[in-house]
Design a protein around this motif. Structure first.
Motif, mmCIF file in Angstrom:
data_model
loop_
_atom_site.group_PDB
_atom_site.id
_atom_site.type_symbol
_atom_site.label_atom_id
_atom_site.label_comp_id
_atom_site.label_asym_id
_atom_site.label_seq_id
_atom_site.Cartn_x
_atom_site.Cartn_y
_atom_site.Cartn_z
ATOM 1 N N PRO A 489 -5.140 -4.272 -3.416
ATOM 2 C CA PRO A 489 -3.679 -4.692 -3.019
ATOM 3 C C PRO A 489 -2.864 -3.519 -3.598
ATOM 4 N N SER A 490 -3.245 -3.150 -4.618
ATOM 5 C CA SER A 490 -2.170 -2.301 -5.358
ATOM 6 C C SER A 490 -2.062 -0.956 -4.837
ATOM 7 N N PHE A 491 -1.215 -0.116 -4.808
ATOM 8 C CA PHE A 491 -1.269 1.393 -4.522
ATOM 9 C C PHE A 491 -1.696 2.090 -5.731
ATOM 10 N N THR A 509 -5.836 -0.834 5.070
ATOM 11 C CA THR A 509 -6.521 -0.631 3.659
ATOM 12 C C THR A 509 -6.234 -1.733 2.775
ATOM 13 N N GLY A 510 -5.738 -2.712 3.215
ATOM 14 C CA GLY A 510 -5.405 -3.998 2.140
ATOM 15 C C GLY A 510 -4.331 -3.652 1.282
ATOM 16 N N ILE A 511 -3.545 -2.755 1.389
ATOM 17 C CA ILE A 511 -2.509 -2.210 0.385
ATOM 18 C C ILE A 511 -1.344 -3.393 0.524
ATOM 19 N N GLU A 512 -0.837 -4.127 -0.319
ATOM 20 C CA GLU A 512 0.233 -5.087 -0.509
ATOM 21 C C GLU A 512 1.265 -4.648 -1.245
ATOM 22 N N ASP A 513 1.262 -3.588 -1.846
ATOM 23 C CA ASP A 513 2.122 -3.072 -3.136
ATOM 24 C C ASP A 513 3.324 -2.550 -2.195
ATOM 25 N N THR A 514 4.408 -2.098 -2.908
ATOM 26 C CA THR A 514 5.357 -1.195 -2.497
ATOM 27 C C THR A 514 4.648 0.343 -2.518
ATOM 28 N N ILE A 515 5.364 0.967 -1.972
ATOM 29 C CA ILE A 515 5.207 2.559 -1.832
ATOM 30 C C ILE A 515 5.943 3.319 -3.055
ATOM 31 N N ASN A 535 -1.259 -2.509 7.366
ATOM 32 C CA ASN A 535 -1.461 -2.886 5.775
ATOM 33 C C ASN A 535 -0.479 -4.127 5.605
ATOM 34 N N ARG A 536 -0.056 -4.629 4.557
ATOM 35 C CA ARG A 536 0.816 -5.364 4.213
ATOM 36 C C ARG A 536 1.971 -4.986 3.023
ATOM 37 N N ILE A 537 2.059 -3.509 3.246
ATOM 38 C CA ILE A 537 3.109 -3.058 2.386
ATOM 39 C C ILE A 537 4.490 -3.589 2.426
ATOM 40 N N LYS A 538 5.040 -3.679 1.347
ATOM 41 C CA LYS A 538 6.452 -4.499 1.538
ATOM 42 C C LYS A 538 7.351 -3.621 0.862
ATOM 43 N N GLY A 539 8.635 -4.014 0.650
ATOM 44 C CA GLY A 539 9.756 -3.551 0.124
ATOM 45 C C GLY A 539 10.430 -2.311 0.975
ATOM 46 N N GLY A 540 11.481 -1.618 0.566
ATOM 47 C CA GLY A 540 12.210 -0.811 1.412
ATOM 48 C C GLY A 540 11.621 0.577 1.401
#
Length: 912
Positions: A489-491, A509-515, A535-540
């Motif tokens: 889940p992390s980048f 790829t299952g990434i849930e982190d912020t970029i 993915n489930r990437i979050k944040g702005g």
């Protein structure tokens, strides 16, 4: 593939002639050469006939012509022996190449150079000039190169007089701006005059179709030939035999590529035992690869690619060839396994193979451990076959490997850890397989040269990157494409340090982190494709970045939030759909993204007006803003978008009228404005958009009569006007739309009968293909919500009266018939069973009377039925498979299962 010969075959000369030029003590410049005055004058006359745009012959001045550029004199006699006027720039796409091309005519003054042995006029532009006859009078020539200089016409037979000629290059591919020119040879008899001297002959792109069936015999008479190149010469047949066993015996290089030989590989080839290089690609060769190749023990290069019809297994004898370095068998119909072929290489301990391409065949089975015997291999391409299993552990033995391509196979095993030993590997392509297992640090630890990695599997398979979060790899990638593999889940840090990327795909790829902003900033200057979808990437997103080379941005189906990114880019495609972006779109979007062609922002929370600056994005093709919270009126400024063909602004809060300016979009094909609060009439200007295929204006507040001009839209596939306030009758013009498959007028105030001409809707009646039309909607919406609504008529919720027209029963391919909520009368016709593909029938809330026809049970495809709230009577047919009472309620005179009311005959039978 012998790439150098493919690109510039005209600059290769025989080794013997090079030795002649370099070691003959009479060749070279003297300290004080004395130019022969007659030869100096001949050169000046020759120069005067040329057009020299780059002035490279301006230095042909002064008394000593032996010092002029491109001129070489004999050191002892001062006679001119060499003229080299080839174009000094070899990049055919450059302006320097065009300026450096000599033009004009060739003057016969060259015949006065009695000792001229070398003449090179290649890569110039003589604009269709015929090769002059007088060239054949320069009998001292040993080297003649006229390649790629835009000569045309028949090759003069006088060239046969050059009895000392050792190298002749007539390669005829032209790079002239004036057009293409065709050089031809209808009679090859003149070659006999060169039979004892000519060692190198290149006639690539020379049209030999008029040379008849004796063309091979004519070439075979040149007994001294060591190199023969007949690339793309329009040869139509390949003789099965040579006239003499001694013919072409000295041949070392043979290129017959890109002809239409349409024959099996001939046996006479295997008598050419001096062959080092053999090119037979794109020749439409047939049959199997003969075992006769075992005779060609000196063979270094074999190219049989792109013949399309070569079949059978790869013979193991190819693995026994001791000097083979380059083998290309791609794009054929080769099948079976490659175990025997590779086992031969493993027995051949000193194998020299450097390049192996077996891609685009029908090869199958698992990859054997003997693959690792190819220790010198640099390029391995096994893509687009049917290989299965795992990547063998012996792959780690291939220490020289630079490119490994196993893409588009059925590999369903694991990836060997020994892959990580390939320190020379630059390009790794394992995409489009069904890999499983775990990738660890050992898979990558020594890949110090890696620049490109493509790795994809199927979503249902589990391939996991199990790497330490803080691990920093030894490589810096330029391309990464990973899909359906678990990285998150992390980048991770190994991704964060990849700041030299120009192509990025990290899909599902299952990434849930912020970029990290630093990663975006690091790749922004070079990246061309940026795809982080599913993915489930979050944040702005960082707000102000410049992406000067970016072409495609796809951040769709994530959890990004915040405002629209104010990125400056020349990208052509933007996909931010299915996220949580909010706020308004920038008013200067045309300045930020002037090259945008496709904008997908649907399923977000954008608000405010749709900016009119979108009208200034002149190349816009698709605008998809569905399911947001846009308000206000739809922009009225559509006048510059000559390419705009898809608009989807459905499910927003738009108000006002549909703008007349939409009728100024000549390419408009898909118009979806449904589920808004638009009002007024449908603008008549839309009839100017003759290419409209899909119109959905449902769920608005539109009024007026149904437009009769719709009948002019011959490409119309879908017309949905449901849930508005249209009045009047259905115009007969609607029946003349030949491709109409979806018609939904439900929920309006339409009155009158159903037009009897409805059977003229031939697309519904004949079930014509709808793939093209549905695909157009899918491209715009990225959804399949219209896919299952084909061959349908929905006229429910109006004031239509009368009986069901018999014409409807002629629509044999009809799948959905919805006439509910009208005032229709009469009985349900028995012939309704002729609608043999009907899947949904809704006749509810009308005034139908009489019995339910027994024939209704014969429609085996019927999945949904609603006959409720009519005046039907009698017993429900026992053969009907529908047992939901709600289907029949509201018909007081109906009886029988599944209704609680029993029929009189059932009551009487119980009493007896």
């Amino acid at each position: 593939m012998d790439l150098m010969f493919k690109l510039r075959p005209r600059f290769f000369i025989s080794s013997l002639f090079l030795i002649l030029l370099l070691k003959n003590p009479n060749l070279g410049s003297a300290a004080n050469p004395k130019c022969i005055s007659t030869e100096r004058q001949a050169l000046l006359t020759f120069r005067a006939s040329l057009t020299d745009l780059s002035s490279r012959l301006l230095s042909w001045s002064g008394p000593d012509c032996c010092n002029w550029p491109g001129v070489l004199c004999d050191a002892r006699t001062s006679r001119v022996i060499k003229i080299d006027l080839r174009n000094p720039n070899q990049d055919v796409r450059s302006d320097e190449y065009k300026r450096g091309s000599l033009q004009g005519k060739l003057h016969p003054s060259l015949t006065q150079l009695k000792f001229l042995s070398y003449l090179d006029l290649s890569s110039n532009d003589f604009n269709g000039l015929e090769i002059p006859e007088f060239i054949g009078q320069i009998v001292s020539l040993r080297y003649l190169n006229l390649a790629s200089s835009s000569f045309s016409g028949e090759i003069p037979a006088s060239l046969g007089n050059l009895s000392k000629l050792e190298s002749l290059d007539l390669y005829a591919e032209s790079f002239s701006d004036s057009g293409t020119f065709s050089l031809r040879a209808s009679n090859l008899g003149w070659l006999s005059g060169l039979s004892s001297s000519l060692k190198y002959l290149n006639m690539g792109y020379v049209n030999l179709s008029g040379a008849g069936e004796t063309w091979l015999q004519d070439f075979s008479r040149v007994s001294a030939l060591k190199e023969l190149r007949l690339f793309n010469c329009e040869l139509k047949n390949l003789p099965p035999s040579l006239s003499s066993s001694a013919d072409l015996k000295l041949l070392e290089v043979l290129d017959l590529s890109e002809n239409s030989l349409n024959s099996p590989i001939p046996k006479w080839l295997f008598g050419l035992t001096n062959l080092r290089k053999l090119f037979l690609r794109w020749d439409f060769l047939q049959g199997s690869i003969p075992t006769g190749f075992k005779n060609l023990r000196l063979l270094e290069t074999l190219d049989l690619s792109n013949n399309l019809a070569l079949q059978g297994e790869i013979p193991s004898v190819l693995g026994d060839l001791p000097r083979l370095k380059f083998l290309d068998l791609s794009a054929n119909e080769l099948n079976g396994q490659i175990n025997g072929f590779l086992d031969a290489f493993s027995r051949n301990k000193g194998n020299s193979l450097v390049f192996l391409d077996l891609s685009s065949n029908k090869l199958a089975g698992t990859l054997p451990e003997s693959l690792g015997a190819l220790r010198n291999l640099q390029i391995l391409d096994l893509s687009s076959n049917s290989f299965t299993g795992s990547l063998p552990s012996s792959i780690g033995n291939m220490a020289s490997l630079k490119k490994l391509d196993l893409s588009y196979n059925a590999m369903n095993g694991t990836i060997a850890e020994s892959l990580g030993q390939l320190a020379e590997l630059v390009d790794l392509n394992l995409m489009a397989n069904t890999w499983g297992g775990v990738l660890q640090k050992s898979h990558f630890v020594n890949l110090t040269s890696l620049k490109s990695i493509r790795l994809t599997t199927e979503p249902y398979r589990s391939l996991v990157f199990k790497l330490p979060f803080a691990w920093i790899p030894p490589f810096r990638l330029e391309l990464i494409q990973i899909e359906n593999c678990r990285i998150g889940p992390s980048f991770p840090m190994w991704l964060q340090v990849q700041t030299k990327l120009n192509f990025v795909t990290l899909r599902n790829t299952g990434i849930e982190d912020t970029i990290p902003d630093s990663w975006f900033a690091g790749i922004s200057s070079e990246v061309t494709y940026l795809i982080l979808a599913n993915n489930r990437i979050k944040g702005g997103l960082p707000q102000k970045l410049a992406f000067p080379k970016l072409n495609t941005i796809d951040l769709s189906s994530n959890n990004f939030e915040g405002p629209f990114p104010l990125w400056s880019t020349n990208a052509t495609e933007l996909r931010l759909y299915e996220n949580n972006f909010s706020g308004s779109l920038p008013l200067n979007i045309d300045v930020l993204m002037p090259g945008m062609q496709k904008i997908y922002l649907f399923r977000n929370s954008f608000t405010g007006n749709i900016p009119s600056s979108l009208c200034e994005v002149s190349g816009l093709q698709i605008l998809s803003l569905r399911k947001n919270h846009f308000s206000g009126s739809f922009p009225k400024c559509w006048h510059r978008q000559f390419m705009l063909w898809g608009i989807d602004v459905s499910e927003n809060n738009l108000s006002g009228e549909i703008p007349e300016s939409l009728g100024m979009l000549p390419s408009l094909s898909v118009l979806l404005l449904n589920q808004n609060a638009l009002e007024g009439k449908i603008p008549e200007s839309l009839q100017n958009c003759s290419g409209l295929t899909n119109i959905d204006l449902g769920g608005n507040k539109l009024t007026g009569k149904l437009p009769s001009w719709v009948g002019k839209l011959s490409s119309l596939f879908m017309l949905r006007l449901q849930s508005n306030s249209f009045t009047g009758q259905i115009p007969n013009d609607l029946c003349s739309v030949p491709n109409l498959r979806i018609l939904d007028l439900s929920g309006n105030k339409i009155s009158g009968p159903i037009p009897k001409c409805i059977s003229n809707l031939t697309a519904i009646a004949r079930g014509t293909s709808n793939d093209v039309f549905q695909n157009l909607v899918f491209i715009v919406t990225r959804a399949r919500e219209y896919e299952d609504i084909v061959n349908s008529i929905n006229l429910s919720g109006n004031n239509i009266s009368g009986e069901i027209p018999g014409e409807i029963l002629g629509l044999l391919y009809l799948r959905i018939l919805n006439l509910s909520r009208n005032s229709m009368t009469g009985s349900i016709p028995e012939k309704i069973s002729e609608l043999g593909r009907l899947e949904k029938l809704d006749l509810s809330r009308n005034k139908f009377s009489g019995a339910i026809p027994q024939s209704l049970a014969a429609i085996s495809s019927l999945q949904r039925l609603n006959l409720s709230f009519n005046k039907l009577e009698g017993s429900i047919p026992k053969l009907l498979k529908f047992q939901d009472p709600s289907i029949y309620i509201g018909n007081e005179l109906l009886c029988g299962k599944p209704l609680p009311k029993k029929c009189p005959k059932d009551i009487n039978s119980k009493m007896l």
